[in-house]
Design a protein around this motif. Structure first.
Motif, mmCIF file in Angstrom:
data_model
loop_
_atom_site.group_PDB
_atom_site.id
_atom_site.type_symbol
_atom_site.label_atom_id
_atom_site.label_comp_id
_atom_site.label_asym_id
_atom_site.label_seq_id
_atom_site.Cartn_x
_atom_site.Cartn_y
_atom_site.Cartn_z
ATOM 1 N N GLN A 69 0.744 -1.131 -0.048
ATOM 2 C CA GLN A 69 0.007 -0.031 -0.107
ATOM 3 C C GLN A 69 0.956 1.211 -0.069
ATOM 4 N N ALA A 70 1.980 1.272 0.731
ATOM 5 C CA ALA A 70 3.092 2.635 0.765
ATOM 6 C C ALA A 70 3.477 2.761 -0.587
ATOM 7 N N SER A 71 3.988 1.711 -1.176
ATOM 8 C CA SER A 71 4.682 1.530 -2.357
ATOM 9 C C SER A 71 3.690 2.212 -3.590
ATOM 10 N N GLU A 72 2.617 1.776 -3.509
ATOM 11 C CA GLU A 72 1.550 2.412 -4.445
ATOM 12 C C GLU A 72 1.041 3.781 -4.290
ATOM 13 N N GLY A 73 1.039 4.100 -3.115
ATOM 14 C CA GLY A 73 0.581 5.407 -2.844
ATOM 15 C C GLY A 73 1.477 6.628 -3.130
ATOM 16 N N GLU A 74 0.636 7.804 -3.159
ATOM 17 C CA GLU A 74 1.417 8.950 -3.499
ATOM 18 C C GLU A 74 2.180 9.317 -2.474
ATOM 19 N N SER A 75 3.500 10.126 -3.115
ATOM 20 C CA SER A 75 4.301 10.525 -2.346
ATOM 21 C C SER A 75 4.236 11.106 -0.983
ATOM 22 N N HIS A 76 3.017 11.965 -1.183
ATOM 23 C CA HIS A 76 2.881 12.792 0.044
ATOM 24 C C HIS A 76 1.910 12.365 0.991
ATOM 25 N N SER A 77 1.147 11.222 0.611
ATOM 26 C CA SER A 77 0.179 10.766 1.438
ATOM 27 C C SER A 77 0.961 9.913 2.732
ATOM 28 N N ASN A 78 0.121 9.812 3.612
ATOM 29 C CA ASN A 78 0.413 8.983 4.869
ATOM 30 C C ASN A 78 -0.298 7.890 5.160
ATOM 31 N N ILE A 79 0.338 6.608 5.292
ATOM 32 C CA ILE A 79 -0.581 5.438 5.597
ATOM 33 C C ILE A 79 -0.223 5.373 7.265
ATOM 34 N N VAL A 80 -1.276 5.182 7.889
ATOM 35 C CA VAL A 80 -1.251 5.201 9.588
ATOM 36 C C VAL A 80 -1.660 3.633 9.776
ATOM 37 N N TYR A 81 -0.873 3.218 10.435
ATOM 38 C CA TYR A 81 -0.978 1.769 10.787
ATOM 39 C C TYR A 81 -1.368 1.883 12.380
ATOM 40 N N ALA A 82 -2.422 1.214 13.008
ATOM 41 C CA ALA A 82 -2.615 1.407 14.406
ATOM 42 C C ALA A 82 -2.744 -0.094 14.961
ATOM 43 N N VAL A 83 -1.993 -0.007 16.042
ATOM 44 C CA VAL A 83 -2.155 -1.355 16.730
ATOM 45 C C VAL A 83 -2.243 -1.302 18.133
ATOM 46 N N PRO A 84 -2.620 -2.169 18.932
ATOM 47 C CA PRO A 84 -3.365 -2.128 20.285
ATOM 48 C C PRO A 84 -1.955 -1.727 21.384
ATOM 49 N N GLY A 85 -1.919 -1.289 22.347
ATOM 50 C CA GLY A 85 -0.734 -0.932 23.296
ATOM 51 C C GLY A 85 0.195 -0.235 22.497
ATOM 52 N N HIS A 86 1.283 -0.627 22.857
ATOM 53 C CA HIS A 86 2.592 0.251 22.313
ATOM 54 C C HIS A 86 3.165 -0.476 21.139
ATOM 55 N N PRO A 87 3.518 0.237 20.057
ATOM 56 C CA PRO A 87 4.009 -0.615 18.687
ATOM 57 C C PRO A 87 4.930 -1.266 19.020
#
Length: 510
Positions: free
Chosen positions: A79-97
């Motif tokens: 997803q990050a490789s195909e996205g636009e350069s200025h876009s931010n992909i956020v990945y949220a996980v439980p607790g501390h990453p």
């Protein structure tokens, strides 16, 4: 600007603990992925009308957690490789990453290779709530363990122990069995669910044997074992044994233990070895447990003596043994295969020869083909090994008939030496020749002469005890009897032995 993935932690479950930075990051993201929506904070994200995509379906379509984590990481990188350069992909996980998050560790490995910038924003870990709600200070000594990979070797009773990833009762049962190897069955254990989450939190203190009977296990569950300095909790650990032997040998320890040397302990090592063998012959597991402990003590004492001089310690002994076992079993720890025990033994011998080559030892330059036999082996066992080595270089009979002929020859020479009253030293040598020839027969019938003689010894003792018991029933002892009477009872014991064997066989056939 390169593509980027921002990983944020959703905390332990209380929405009020989310940081301002994490909230802004989530709200400003081009796209949000969450590892799972089975988390209390997700209700707040829905109140914000925050669009997100969950990876829960991946859990359902794969058979193991490693496959799930690999797929999640691959999807995010794609997803990050195909996205636009200025876009931010956020990945949220439980607790501390960075606490018990395998997917984040995979991203840390893969993103640099793909030219993707990875940012990790902290969040409240379930450990923060554990320290608070369970009331212990990790500076006293603390370990965090994964229930999925738990083993008793990892657990140290003198440390506060938090076991995470206890998803269900099956995992809790595995944890219970592991802890029971160190702790008494009724040892108090704390089970925590959703610590710090209002309305969901549950903290239960239960005996160890009941932890898999507790309800409510899930993504926010843990098991806590408070630290303890009680010696009895360390009695099943190797570290405690090492410590005890060190104390015994120390200036304030036992005078007898301090005086011991390798030479003075030599006979003890031999005696303890034979006592272990006796328990094997007697098929007495309880006695064997005790005698194996006595034998292990001898190993510990010898290693401790060397540790005091700085040459090696028992950990070096263990490392050397582990290295040897792995190296000599390429069919287990490597890419080789072994279809049967004979093939496994061939691997062992090949790797043993390779070890010597690596150490610069050339077997072809040995002084004798009989080299390598321990000097102080019992004579019968040593004779057997001498004959095996001689046979490997072709010094052997073609079949067992040659052995029988040799036995008859040596028996005749012994009879002659005795009947003609040769010098006692000559008689001893002739007896030794006969024993040597007899032990060679063992090799041809595929048995160990030491084991064969041990069985005969046990048989003789059993039958002689039968004679004593029969005479005792008559109010007599062997001293009151004669050889003819004892021979009759001896023959009776042979009959009883056969009857017992037949009865056992009949029973086993039922």
């Amino acid at each position: 600007m390169s593509s980027a993935i921002i990983v944020v932690g959703l905390g332990s479950g209380n929405p009020d603990r989310l940081t301002v930075g994490i909230v802004r990051t989530l709200q400003q993201a081009s796209k949000v992925f969450v590892r799972t929506k089975e988390h209390p904070v997700m209700s707040v994200l829905e109140e914000w009308d925050l669009a997100y995509e969950s990876f829960d379906s991946i859990y359902e379509s794969h058979d193991s957690f490693p496959e799930v984590y690999d797929t999640i990481a691959s999807t995010l990188v794609e997803q990050a490789s195909e996205g636009e350069s200025h876009s931010n992909i956020v990945y949220a996980v439980p607790g501390h990453p960075m606490v018990a998050e395998s997917t984040v560790q995979l991203l840390r490995e893969r993103c640099p290779k793909e030219g993707i910038t990875l940012h990790v924003m902290g969040g409240e870990s379930f450990l923060d709530e554990a320290f608070t709600r369970l009331g212990f200070d990790p500076i006293e000594g603390f370990q965090l363990l994964d229930a999925a990979g738990l083993s008793s070797a990892l657990v140290q009773p003198q440390l506060h122990t938090v076991i995470g990833q206890v998803y269900d009762v099956f995992t809790a049962s595995d944890v219970k069995l592991c802890l029971m190897e160190l702790y008494p069955d009724d040892y108090p254990i704390i089970v925590g669910h959703a610590l710090g989450v209002e309305g969901l939190e549950s903290i239960l203190r239960v005996p160890l044997y009941e932890i898999d009977r507790v309800e409510g296990y899930g993504n926010l569950s843990l098991i806590y074992v408070p630290r303890s300095d009680e010696d009895h909790l360390r009695q099943r650990t190797f570290a405690r044994l090492h410590e005890i032997v060190n104390i015994l040998r120390s200036p304030g320890g036992c005078p007898w233990d301090r005086e011991q040397t390798h030479d003075s302990l030599r006979k003890n090592l031999i005696e303890e070895t034979y006592e272990v063998l006796e328990t094997i012959d007697e098929d007495d597991p309880e006695h064997m447990q005790e005698e194996l402990g006595d034998l292990l003590l001898q190993v510990m004492l010898h290693a401790q003596i060397e540790e005091e001089t700085g040459t090696f310690n028992v950990m070096d002994v263990i490392q050397g043994l582990n290295d040897k076992l792995i190296f000599r079993h390429p069919h287990v720890f490597g890419e080789h295969t072994a279809k049967d025990s004979e093939a496994a033994l061939q691997h062992w011998e090949q790797m043993k020869a390779e070890e010597k080559r690596m150490k610069g030892i050339d077997d072809t330059k040995l002084v004798s083909a009989l080299d390598g036999i321990p000097r102080d082996l019992p004579a019968l066992m040593k004779a057997y090994k001498i004959q095996k080595k001689a046979a490997k270089v072709g010094f052997d009979w073609e079949n067992i008939q040659g052995v029988f002929d040799k036995i008859e020859e040596e028996l005749a020479e012994l009879r002659e030496a005795v009947e003609q009253e040769h010098d006692p030293a000559d008689q001893i040598l002739e007896l030794g020749d006969l024993l040597f020839a007899v032990s060679n027969a063992a090799r041809f019938i595929g048995t160990d002469p030491e084991e064969a003689l041990s069985k005969t010894n046990r048989k003789f003792v059993t039958r002689f005890h039968f004679i004593e018991e029969e005479l005792r029933k008559q109010g007599r002892t062997v001293l009151d009897s004669n050889v003819e009477e004892m021979e009759q009872i001896w023959q009776l014991s042979k009959i009883k032995s056969v009857e017992k064997s037949h009865n056992l066989n009949d029973y086993l056939k039922k």
